[in-house]
Design a protein around this motif. Structure first.
Motif, PDB file in Angstrom:
ATOM      1  N   GLU A  22     -12.022  -0.343   6.819  1.00  0.00           N
ATOM      2  CA  GLU A  22     -11.162  -0.284   5.632  1.00  0.00           C
ATOM      3  C   GLU A  22     -11.842   0.480   4.498  1.00  0.00           C
ATOM      4  O   GLU A  22     -11.194   1.242   3.771  1.00  0.00           O
ATOM      5  N   LEU A  26     -10.375   3.920   2.876  1.00  0.00           N
ATOM      6  CA  LEU A  26     -10.088   4.023   1.436  1.00  0.00           C
ATOM      7  C   LEU A  26     -10.826   5.193   0.790  1.00  0.00           C
ATOM      8  O   LEU A  26     -10.323   5.814  -0.146  1.00  0.00           O
ATOM      9  N   TYR A  33      -3.774  11.633  -0.111  1.00  0.00           N
ATOM     10  CA  TYR A  33      -2.742  11.797  -1.139  1.00  0.00           C
ATOM     11  C   TYR A  33      -2.431  13.280  -1.376  1.00  0.00           C
ATOM     12  O   TYR A  33      -1.276  13.680  -1.503  1.00  0.00           O
ATOM     13  N   ARG A  43       6.269  12.929  -6.623  1.00  0.00           N
ATOM     14  CA  ARG A  43       5.086  12.073  -6.698  1.00  0.00           C
ATOM     15  C   ARG A  43       5.398  10.673  -6.158  1.00  0.00           C
ATOM     16  O   ARG A  43       4.599  10.086  -5.430  1.00  0.00           O
ATOM     17  N   PHE A  58      -4.232  -0.083   8.253  1.00  0.00           N
ATOM     18  CA  PHE A  58      -4.945  -1.367   8.202  1.00  0.00           C
ATOM     19  C   PHE A  58      -4.454  -2.307   9.303  1.00  0.00           C
ATOM     20  O   PHE A  58      -5.229  -3.051   9.881  1.00  0.00           O
TER      21      PHE A  58
ATOM     22  N   GLU B  62      -4.392  14.848  -8.536  1.00  0.00           N
ATOM     23  CA  GLU B  62      -5.101  13.590  -8.299  1.00  0.00           C
ATOM     24  C   GLU B  62      -4.117  12.439  -8.129  1.00  0.00           C
ATOM     25  O   GLU B  62      -3.058  12.430  -8.746  1.00  0.00           O
ATOM     26  N   MET B  63      -4.508  11.483  -7.326  1.00  0.00           N
ATOM     27  CA  MET B  63      -3.653  10.296  -7.202  1.00  0.00           C
ATOM     28  C   MET B  63      -3.876   9.385  -8.404  1.00  0.00           C
ATOM     29  O   MET B  63      -4.931   9.415  -9.038  1.00  0.00           O
ATOM     30  N   SER B  64      -2.855   8.586  -8.717  1.00  0.00           N
ATOM     31  CA  SER B  64      -2.964   7.718  -9.884  1.00  0.00           C
ATOM     32  C   SER B  64      -3.889   6.535  -9.574  1.00  0.00           C
ATOM     33  O   SER B  64      -3.974   6.093  -8.422  1.00  0.00           O
ATOM     34  N   LEU B  67      -2.038   3.717  -7.798  1.00  0.00           N
ATOM     35  CA  LEU B  67      -1.864   3.804  -6.344  1.00  0.00           C
ATOM     36  C   LEU B  67      -3.166   3.413  -5.645  1.00  0.00           C
ATOM     37  O   LEU B  67      -3.156   2.708  -4.634  1.00  0.00           O
ATOM     38  N   LYS B  68      -4.266   3.871  -6.207  1.00  0.00           N
ATOM     39  CA  LYS B  68      -5.565   3.537  -5.615  1.00  0.00           C
ATOM     40  C   LYS B  68      -5.732   2.004  -5.546  1.00  0.00           C
ATOM     41  O   LYS B  68      -6.173   1.456  -4.542  1.00  0.00           O
ATOM     42  N   ARG B  70      -3.300  -0.177  -5.512  1.00  0.00           N
ATOM     43  CA  ARG B  70      -2.338  -0.740  -4.547  1.00  0.00           C
ATOM     44  C   ARG B  70      -2.863  -0.620  -3.120  1.00  0.00           C
ATOM     45  O   ARG B  70      -2.673  -1.499  -2.296  1.00  0.00           O
ATOM     46  N   LEU B  71      -3.523   0.512  -2.833  1.00  0.00           N
ATOM     47  CA  LEU B  71      -4.081   0.702  -1.476  1.00  0.00           C
ATOM     48  C   LEU B  71      -5.192  -0.307  -1.207  1.00  0.00           C
ATOM     49  O   LEU B  71      -5.262  -0.903  -0.135  1.00  0.00           O
ATOM     50  N   ALA B  72      -6.033  -0.498  -2.206  1.00  0.00           N
ATOM     51  CA  ALA B  72      -7.141  -1.449  -2.029  1.00  0.00           C
ATOM     52  C   ALA B  72      -6.594  -2.862  -1.809  1.00  0.00           C
ATOM     53  O   ALA B  72      -7.164  -3.653  -1.044  1.00  0.00           O
ATOM     54  N   LEU B  74      -4.082  -3.629  -0.171  1.00  0.00           N
ATOM     55  CA  LEU B  74      -3.532  -3.781   1.186  1.00  0.00           C
ATOM     56  C   LEU B  74      -4.592  -4.254   2.182  1.00  0.00           C
ATOM     57  O   LEU B  74      -4.285  -4.593   3.320  1.00  0.00           O
ATOM     58  N   ARG B  75      -5.834  -4.233   1.748  1.00  0.00           N
ATOM     59  CA  ARG B  75      -6.916  -4.626   2.668  1.00  0.00           C
ATOM     60  C   ARG B  75      -6.753  -6.075   3.131  1.00  0.00           C
ATOM     61  O   ARG B  75      -6.192  -6.912   2.434  1.00  0.00           O
ATOM     62  N   THR B  76      -7.268  -6.328   4.323  1.00  0.00           N
ATOM     63  CA  THR B  76      -7.207  -7.686   4.864  1.00  0.00           C
ATOM     64  C   THR B  76      -8.081  -8.601   4.014  1.00  0.00           C
ATOM     65  O   THR B  76      -9.242  -8.260   3.772  1.00  0.00           O
ATOM     66  N   PRO B  77      -7.536  -9.725   3.532  1.00  0.00           N
ATOM     67  CA  PRO B  77      -8.367 -10.589   2.701  1.00  0.00           C
ATOM     68  C   PRO B  77      -9.532 -11.190   3.504  1.00  0.00           C
ATOM     69  O   PRO B  77      -9.374 -11.504   4.683  1.00  0.00           O
ATOM     70  N   LEU B  78     -10.666 -11.270   2.852  1.00  0.00           N
ATOM     71  CA  LEU B  78     -11.817 -11.898   3.521  1.00  0.00           C
ATOM     72  C   LEU B  78     -11.631 -13.407   3.468  1.00  0.00           C
ATOM     73  O   LEU B  78     -11.296 -13.956   2.428  1.00  0.00           O
TER      74      LEU B  78
END
Lengths: 193, 79
Positions: A22, A26, A33, A43, A58, B62-64, B67-68, B70-72, B74-78
């Motif tokens: 992961e 990332l 993007y 966008r 994921f 560049e990405m906002s 969004l960055k 939001r992607l993070a 989505l990670r599987t919770p530890l």
């Protein structure tokens, strides 16, 4: 007891591998993007597409083989999702005049500006006109241009991502760049008028 | 004569893959020797190379940070 310990160790290893996967995925987000942004029109659409790509990546992390090309693996998810979402642009690639082929744009720019250094003549085009010309290149051709010219993928990687033969990548790239230049030549004329 | 009014077949065959860094060593050597000798191809190469660079910079966006984030998320919770 020993069995329980083995299970615990296996779970710990799996969790560690997943976390590493992961993190690596990332780290590639900016590149993903950048490609997504040029494959779709807005966008917002690009953000949705990237988010869906990450959700799927994921979920299916076990199907990635460590040590293989992670960037290409992600991009394949992205391009497949893009196709699934019905973003195919219906437009014939034969619409543009190609009489002058690859020289069309250069000649047009030179015509409208007078003789200039060929390395600087492109600066005559506005950045907006480039973005807009690229978005009007038909989907199949644009995909290849975006992957190779913006995503920096090799022909072979682009072929794997799009699941087409490498010869198809090369011909679409050649044709797509011609269409792009032809679109830009049209813009150069409009801007000059 | 201004502009590109003639066609060099060698250029058609080698220029695009050369710019894309897709040639093997001997093909690259051939392309470079040809570029050194052919004024037409040299001119065309300079144009194509700068166009490609310009397209790449025009398309960089560049990405906002949202969004960055939001992607993070989505990670599987530890656990």
């Amino acid at each position: 007891m020993a069995e329980a310990e083995t299970d615990a160790r296996r779970l710990a290893t799996e969790a560690r591998d997943r976390v590493r996967f992961e993190e690596e995925v990332l780290e590639l987000a900016d590149q993903v993007y950048r490609v997504a942004r040029r494959l779709v029109g807005t966008r917002e659409e690009a953000e949705d597409l990237v988010q869906d790509t990450y959700a799927r990546a994921f979920r299916s992390w076990r199907s990635y083989t460590p040590g293989t090309n992670l960037r290409a693996w992600l991009m394949r998810i992205l391009t497949n999702l893009n196709i699934d979402r019905g973003r195919r642009q219906q437009r014939s690639p034969d619409m543009q005049p190609m009489e002058e082929g690859d020289y069309f744009l250069y000649n047009r720019l030179e015509e409208t500006t007078g003789a200039e250094d060929e390395a600087r003549i492109v600066e005559r085009l506005s950045q907006d006109s480039i973005v807009s010309a690229l978005s009007s290149v038909p989907h199949d051709f644009r995909n290849v241009i975006v992957l190779v010219d913006i995503g920096d993928f090799s022909y072979q990687e682009a072929a794997q991502i799009l699941d087409v033969p490498i010869g198809t990548v090369m011909s679409r790239l050649h044709r797509g760049r011609r269409i792009l230049k032809s679109e830009l030549a049209g813009t150069a004329v409009e801007e000059d008028a | 004569m201004t502009g590109f009014e003639m066609i060099c077949e060698k250029c058609e065959e080698l220029l695009q893959p050369y710019l894309d860094r897709e040639l093997d060593d001997s093909e690259r050597h051939e392309a470079e020797s040809h570029l050194a000798d052919c004024g037409y191809c040299k001119k065309r190469y300079r144009f194509e190379e700068s166009l490609r660079r310009y397209v790449r910079s025009a398309c960089a966006e560049e990405m906002s940070p949202e969004l960055k984030a939001r992607l993070a998320a989505l990670r599987t919770p530890l656990t």
